[in-house]
Design an enzyme around this catalytic site. Structure first.
Site, mmCIF file in Angstrom:
data_model
loop_
_atom_site.group_PDB
_atom_site.id
_atom_site.type_symbol
_atom_site.label_atom_id
_atom_site.label_comp_id
_atom_site.label_asym_id
_atom_site.label_seq_id
_atom_site.Cartn_x
_atom_site.Cartn_y
_atom_site.Cartn_z
ATOM 1 N N ASP A 1 0.697 -1.275 0.886
ATOM 2 C CA ASP A 1 0.144 0.176 -0.136
ATOM 3 C C ASP A 1 0.792 0.879 -0.035
ATOM 4 O OD1 ASP A 1 0.715 -1.050 2.458
ATOM 5 O OD2 ASP A 1 -0.145 0.776 3.411
ATOM 6 N N GLU B 1 -0.104 -2.000 5.750
ATOM 7 C CA GLU B 1 0.906 -1.534 6.008
ATOM 8 C C GLU B 1 0.834 -0.447 7.082
ATOM 9 O OE1 GLU B 1 4.227 -0.964 9.074
ATOM 10 O OE2 GLU B 1 3.809 0.229 6.629
#
Length: 402
Positions: A96, A153
């Site tokens: 991400d 994350e």
């Protein structure tokens, strides 16, 4: 810049066959990395990224490619062709991006306004993909590789969600490893320890409820701003007087909001803050004392307090044996002089900690050169680092455990 990192100098890169292969793969990895960079996605909403990762993994000839693990994670299985080992090693890369407006001006800059890969997850994916391509093509390693591409994350605890979705049980993972690029460390250098690497990261909200009134008549009010000042001071004594000074804690009030007029004492103050700690003992103490101090200080002034403490990522703690294994792999790639094995912990946080609470493993920093800091709108992953990360993962899988 994290302390001690800038002093690590790259003094010797091996000319091993693995590194030569990684340099070739690194040229392909640049294309993958820049495509990810151009198309950033947030948290669990990584449909395009996960789809591209899965498509590449299938094209490499992996034995198994599974999507939607932990909502949107991708897992690939590659079985080695060297007997007799049956070990199964997991390697994680995060997928991400961040809600940041990119200002790099690069030709492959983010095509989505307000989103960018400002932490290097685009590079992390590209390096693991390069290693998987090589290992799937040669099968010249013992045991089984489980390549883990994780969403969320950056605040979504995607690692925790994948673990809770049975990641390790479903794929038989026995050990798990990850890396993170680090600006300020020279390309070709690595840094890790055999203990705590990163802190726990918690958040809290405080509401001080007093009695508002006219600023010309403070004696008829219970001024929550005055109370809040005392609460802030009291909370700092947790760090200075209540926790072990060799077990670091950082407690910061990062937001204070109250009132909107010059001549009115407000009835409430709302504060936000964060607490960082390196051990569960200090973490427990901070949570308990922060709530108790806030309540007692407010009560002493006749005010009330509402306190909400929310735990985030736990500390990231390496296992000693796996830290040695990972450090040895880094030394074979970069030379022993380019690997720091006793790095001091930093107070940032990383959700790989959830994976390390479920399986033995280790986490390592890898040099990104003198680039902009992480989470900065001018940051860009250094493509020169790609071969080093690819080589690290190939070396880790290729050598038999000691």
């Amino acid at each position: 810049m994290p302390r001690n990192f800038s002093s690590i100098q790259h003094t010797n890169t091996t000319s091993s066959e693995v590194f030569k292969i990684s340099e070739t793969l690194g040229r392909q990895a640049i294309e993958w990395r820049r495509d990810f960079h151009r198309n950033p996605e947030l948290l669990f909403d990584v449909e395009r990224t996960a789809g591209s990762v899965a498509e590449l993994l299938r094209s490499f000839g992996c034995d198994q490619v599974v999507t939607c693990v932990g909502r949107s994670g991708v897992v690939a299985v590659v079985r080695g062709g060297i007997a007799p080992s049956s070990r199964t090693i997991g390697i994680r890369a995060d997928m991400d991006a961040l809600p940041i407006l990119e200002v790099t001006g690069l030709p492959y800059a983010s095509a989505t306004v307000g989103r960018m890969h400002a932490c290097g997850h685009d590079g992390h994916m590209a390096m693991l993909l390069g290693a998987v391509k090589h290992l799937a093509g040669t099968r010249a390693f013992p045991g089984t590789l489980v390549a883990i591409f994780q969403p969320a994350e950056e605040g979504g605890a995607g690692a925790k969600v994948m673990v809770e979705d049975g990641l390790f049980e479903r794929f038989g993972v026995e050990e798990v490893y990850a890396l993170h690029n680090m600006p300020g460390m020279e390309v070709g250098t690595f840094s890790l320890s055999d203990d705590v690497m990163l802190a726990a990261s918690d958040r809290f909200d405080i509401k001080i409820i007093g009695k508002g009134g006219h600023a010309a008549q403070p004696h008829e009010t219970i001024d929550p701003i005055s109370v809040a000042n005392h609460v802030v001071s009291a909370l700092q004594t947790i760090v200075s007087r209540s926790v072990d000074p060799i077990d670091p804690v950082v407690l910061s009030i990062t937001s204070i909001h109250a009132g909107d007029a010059y001549n009115v004492i407000p009835s409430e103050v709302v504060m936000k803050g964060t607490a960082r700690s390196l051990s569960d003992t200090s973490r427990d103490k901070v949570e308990s004392l922060a709530g108790a101090l806030t309540s007692s200080v407010a009560k002493a002034f006749g005010a009330e307090a509402e306190f909400d403490y929310r735990r985030g990522y736990p500390p990231t703690v390496n296992y000693p044996r796996q830290a040695v294994i990972l450090g040895n792999a880094a030394a074979r790639v970069a030379g022993e002089a380019a690997v720091r094995r006793n790095t001091a912990p930093i107070m940032g946080a990383e959700d790989f900690s959830y994976m390390l609470r479920a399986r033995p493993g280790a986490f390592i920093f890898m040099g990104n050169g003198m680039t902009a800091p992480l989470h900065n709108p001018k940051y860009d992953f250094n493509d020169e680092a790609l071969p080093h990360g690819i080589a690290l993962w190939v070396e880790l899988l290729t050598r038999e455990r000691g």
